[in-house]
Design a protein around this motif. Structure first.
Motif, PDB file in Angstrom:
ATOM      1  N   ALA A   1       0.835  -1.202   0.000  1.00 14.77           N
ATOM      2  CA  ALA A   1       0.000   0.000   0.000  1.00 14.77           C
ATOM      3  C   ALA A   1       0.870   1.252   0.000  1.00 14.77           C
ATOM      4  O   ALA A   1       0.602   2.223  -0.709  1.00 14.77           O
ATOM      5  N   GLU A   2       1.929   1.181   0.788  1.00 17.29           N
ATOM      6  CA  GLU A   2       2.835   2.330   0.873  1.00 17.29           C
ATOM      7  C   GLU A   2       3.551   2.550  -0.467  1.00 17.29           C
ATOM      8  O   GLU A   2       3.752   3.686  -0.893  1.00 17.29           O
ATOM      9  N   GLN A   3       3.921   1.436  -1.116  1.00 15.52           N
ATOM     10  CA  GLN A   3       4.542   1.533  -2.443  1.00 15.52           C
ATOM     11  C   GLN A   3       3.626   2.271  -3.401  1.00 15.52           C
ATOM     12  O   GLN A   3       4.057   3.173  -4.122  1.00 15.52           O
ATOM     13  N   GLU A   4       2.351   1.858  -3.396  1.00 14.13           N
ATOM     14  CA  GLU A   4       1.379   2.482  -4.296  1.00 14.13           C
ATOM     15  C   GLU A   4       1.298   3.982  -4.035  1.00 14.13           C
ATOM     16  O   GLU A   4       1.289   4.782  -4.959  1.00 14.13           O
ATOM     17  N   ALA A   5       1.270   4.338  -2.767  1.00 13.88           N
ATOM     18  CA  ALA A   5       1.170   5.747  -2.400  1.00 13.88           C
ATOM     19  C   ALA A   5       2.393   6.512  -2.891  1.00 13.88           C
ATOM     20  O   ALA A   5       2.285   7.616  -3.431  1.00 13.88           O
ATOM     21  N   THR A   6       3.572   5.895  -2.716  1.00 11.38           N
ATOM     22  CA  THR A   6       4.805   6.550  -3.142  1.00 11.38           C
ATOM     23  C   THR A   6       4.827   6.743  -4.653  1.00 11.38           C
ATOM     24  O   THR A   6       5.184   7.815  -5.149  1.00 11.38           O
ATOM     25  N   ILE A   7       4.421   5.687  -5.373  1.00 10.50           N
ATOM     26  CA  ILE A   7       4.407   5.786  -6.835  1.00 10.50           C
ATOM     27  C   ILE A   7       3.491   6.917  -7.265  1.00 10.50           C
ATOM     28  O   ILE A   7       3.842   7.743  -8.114  1.00 10.50           O
ATOM     29  N   ALA A   8       2.322   6.989  -6.629  1.00  6.25           N
ATOM     30  CA  ALA A   8       1.371   8.046  -6.976  1.00  6.25           C
ATOM     31  C   ALA A   8       1.972   9.423  -6.693  1.00  6.25           C
ATOM     32  O   ALA A   8       1.840  10.348  -7.490  1.00  6.25           O
ATOM     33  N   ARG A   9       2.662   9.512  -5.569  1.00  2.00           N
ATOM     34  CA  ARG A   9       3.245  10.801  -5.178  1.00  2.00           C
ATOM     35  C   ARG A   9       4.293  11.268  -6.194  1.00  2.00           C
ATOM     36  O   ARG A   9       4.224  12.393  -6.691  1.00  2.00           O
TER      37      ARG A   9
END
Ligand SMILES: Nc1ncnc2c1ncn2[C@@H]1O[C@H](COP(=O)(O)OP(=O)(O)O)[C@@H](O)[C@H]1O
Ligand SMILES: [Mg+2]
Lengths: 369, 282
Positions: free
Chosen positions: A109-117
């Motif tokens: 989930a954190e990876q996804e958030a980072t990618i989006a950021r």
């Protein structure tokens, strides 16, 4: 967040060539350091050593006061952007960005958030599912930056990240890197051979040649007071004029005498201001007078300006400026005038601003203070 | 190009194709004929009453030496020898190529040159030392021993293939992966393997052809019940009870050649592509 300290770093490759010969550099937390120099001077080698990709032959590298000499790259909390971008060819943009995160066991989930950021930050949202081969040069460059940004490292390393882009894109990305640095405040080391990039991006610049730092200082110091003729002619475009001159005492001031024109029949006398006392040893000796093109202009900048008349060999109009090529001290000299002040005349009057004149030893090339 | 020269080129190409295909045609045609028809008819004539009976005999009942079970058991021998030998030599070659290009060490160039010399060593030179070695490590007359021989002999070639493929991979890619936290095997699995498809195909075709078609190592190192199909084919052709059964011999020869043919047809287009590609686009 970290400062970087490089102490007496030497590097000898296994083939016996000494590429770095004792480098000392220090930058504070959040500063932007530029390593600039000609090809083969050891910039990339130094950067790779900071990254942990090359071993340290001698000396010490510390990131955030912690000695990192023997740490592998992954434990140094750094991120790096390469000249060739080095995107993983078989992975999509998304996977490229996530690769380092997943190796570090960052939750999905954190990876996804980072990618989006980072995708938002670099405006590459639309590219996330493409392969590197399906991207243009500029897009690849952005993705490479994104991959580095995803990790929020203590230290950013860039190895000529813009040199494969065309001129327009290069200027755009340069500003963007500068803005990013302002926003994120991450300590950065940036390698380039382009002196304009160096001047515009750096808080500190280290000018290198043959594995030795020639000068380490702020862009202003480097530009105004180069320590030697190499730095003087490497930084600045067109480079600083180095005019053979003779020093002489005239009353209580020191003047530089230069010959003007093709045959050198006319002698111009340029008072140095201020006249440092150390110059007494140099009286009646030949030196090199360093003057930037804009210091020989048609604008009266300082009260110390001296007016002289110079012959025009060639005029290049660049738009905002006219670069006038002339002959002073027997060498070609470039002056920066306003386009309207040069007509088709053979001679023009110019103002020489001596407040920032620099003197160099003709033999050693070192600055005389 | 004029019509005439184009016609000439096609004529030459067609002739060349016929010339290369003629033996295969003769083999297929003969294998489908009866012995009487072979004796009376012409060599290149099509079979009048095609029959697969010689194929059946070649596969399951023809005598090769004292065993009369056809080529079938030897076909499986070849398969269980070839598949592991191909996979192991290809995989180790890939690892070698990876180390020799991306993890260079003192002397790695010398090692590579030495390996290169391995490509030029004739089979015969290896026979005796290899026989002693196999004896010493207790692998004489076994399938595993034969696999070992083929892996060792093939490594020089597979390493060369992979080294030349991986040498064009930019060093920055490895550096980026290391900064990202990838180690030796992670880089190999996650970054190199996915872009190694073409060279794997080339290597597998090459090794499969070499090992499946090998006769000398098979004769020298296989036990009587681990003989590969090439050795069995030789025995089958030479074992005759009275009349020489050309149709069975031909069918047997085609059976022995079918797997390599199959590999070429399945993977052939990658073969050419892989040989010419080399560069890895990033
Ligand atoms: N792995 C290596 N082995 C031997 N010499 C090298 C190696 N890498 C770089 N060099 C040499 O070191 C010098 C500096 O290289 P580099 O740091 O890449 O220069 P720059 O990045 O400033 O152009 C060059 O002369 C180069 O040939
Ligand atoms: Mg470089």
């Amino acid at each position: 967040m970290a400062n970087l300290s490089i102490r007496n770093i030497r590097k000898t490759y296994p083939n016996g060539v000494e590429v770095l010969k004792g480098i000392n550099l220090d930058i504070a937390d959040g500063e932007f350091l530029i390593l600039v120099g000609g090809s083969g001077c050891g910039k990339s080698t130094l950067l790779n050593m900071i990254a942990g990709l090359e071993s340290v032959t001698e000396g010490e590298i510390a990131i955030g006061a912690k000695r990192v000499n023997d740490l592998p790259p992954k434990d140094r909390d750094i991120a790096m952007v390469f000249q060739s971008y080095a995107l993983y060819p078989s992975m999509s943009v998304r996977e490229n960005i996530a690769f380092g995160l997943s190796l570090r066991k960052v939750p999905k989930a954190e990876q996804e958030a980072t990618i989006a950021r980072v995708a938002k930050l670099l405006q590459i949202e639309a590219l996330l599912d493409r392969r590197p081969a399906q991207l243009s040069g500029g897009q690849r460059q952005r993705v490479a930056m994104g991959r580095a940004l995803a990790r929020e490292p203590q230290l950013f390393l860039f190895d000529e990240p813009l040199s494969n882009l065309d001129a327009k894109l290069r200027v755009e990305m340069r500003s963007e890197i500068k803005l990013l640095h302002k926003r994120l405040g991450i300590t950065t080391v940036y390698v380039t051979h382009d002196q304009i990039e160096a001047m515009t991006l750096g808080d500190k610049i280290a000018v290198m040649k043959d594995g030795v730092v020639q000068q380490f200082g702020t862009p202003d110091e480097i530009y105004q007071r180069p320590t030697n003729t190499f730095v003087a002619s490497f930084m600045g475009s067109p480079p600083m004029n180095l005019i053979p001159a003779t020093l002489a005492a005239e009353g209580d001031r020191v003047v530089a005498r230069v010959s003007v024109g093709e045959r050198g029949a006319i002698t111009a006398t340029l008072p140095l201001s201020p006249s440092p006392s150390a110059l007494t040893a140099w009286m009646n000796r030949k030196v090199l007078l360093g003057l930037r093109p804009e210091q020989i202009s048609d604008t009266v900048r300082a009260s110390e300006s001296v007016q002289i008349s110079i012959p025009v060999t060639l005029t290049e109009i660049t738009g905002a400026d006219a670069l006038v090529l002339t002959k002073i001290g027997g060498v070609s000299v470039v002056c920066r005038l306003h386009p309207q002040s040069v007509g088709a005349r053979d001679w023009v009057n110019v103002q020489v601003d001596m407040t920032h004149a620099v003197l160099f030893d003709q033999q050693s090339g070192q600055r005389i203070d | 190009m004029s019509k005439l020269s184009r016609a000439c080129i096609y004529a030459v190409l067609i002739l060349a194709a016929l010339y290369t295909l003629a033996p295969l045609w003769v083999m297929v045609a003969t294998s489908l004929k009866s012995l009487d028809e072979i004796r009376e008819g012409s060599l290149i004539a099509a079979p009048l009453a095609p029959s697969l009976s010689s194929w059946g005999k070649a596969w399951s009942s023809a005598c090769s030496g004292v065993r009369c079970e056809g080529l079938q058991p030897f076909f499986w021998n070849s398969l269980i020898m070839t598949i592991p030998a191909v996979l192991i030599s290809t995989f180790v070659g890939a690892l070698n190529g990876y180390v020799l290009t991306q993890w260079r060490f003192r002397g790695s160039e010398v090692l590579f040159t030495a390996l290169l010399v391995g490509c030029f060593i004739p089979f015969q030179v290896v026979l005796l030392p290899m026989a002693r070695t196999l004896g010493a490590i207790g692998l004489s007359d076994s399938v595993i021993g034969l696999i070992f021989v083929h892996v060792v002999y093939g490594l020089a070639f597979t390493t060369l293939f992979f080294r030349n493929y991986y040498v064009s991979i930019p060093a920055d890619l490895m550096k980026a992966a290391r900064v990202d936290g990838a180690g030796f095997f992670t880089i190999f699995w996650r970054i190199l393997m996915p872009i190694s498809g073409p060279i794997f195909v080339v290597c597998i075709i090459w090794q499969f052809t070499q090992i499946w078609n090998d006769f000398l190592f098979g004769v020298a190192f296989a036990g009587s019940d681990s003989q590969p199909i090439t050795v069995a084919l030789n025995n089958l052709v030479r074992t005759s009870t009275g009349v020489k059964e050309y149709n069975v011999d031909m069918a047997a020869a085609i059976i022995a050649a079918l797997p390599t043919l199959f590999v070429y047809i399945v993977a052939g287009k990658y073969f050419v592509r892989g040989l010419t590609a080399g560069a890895v686009k990033g």
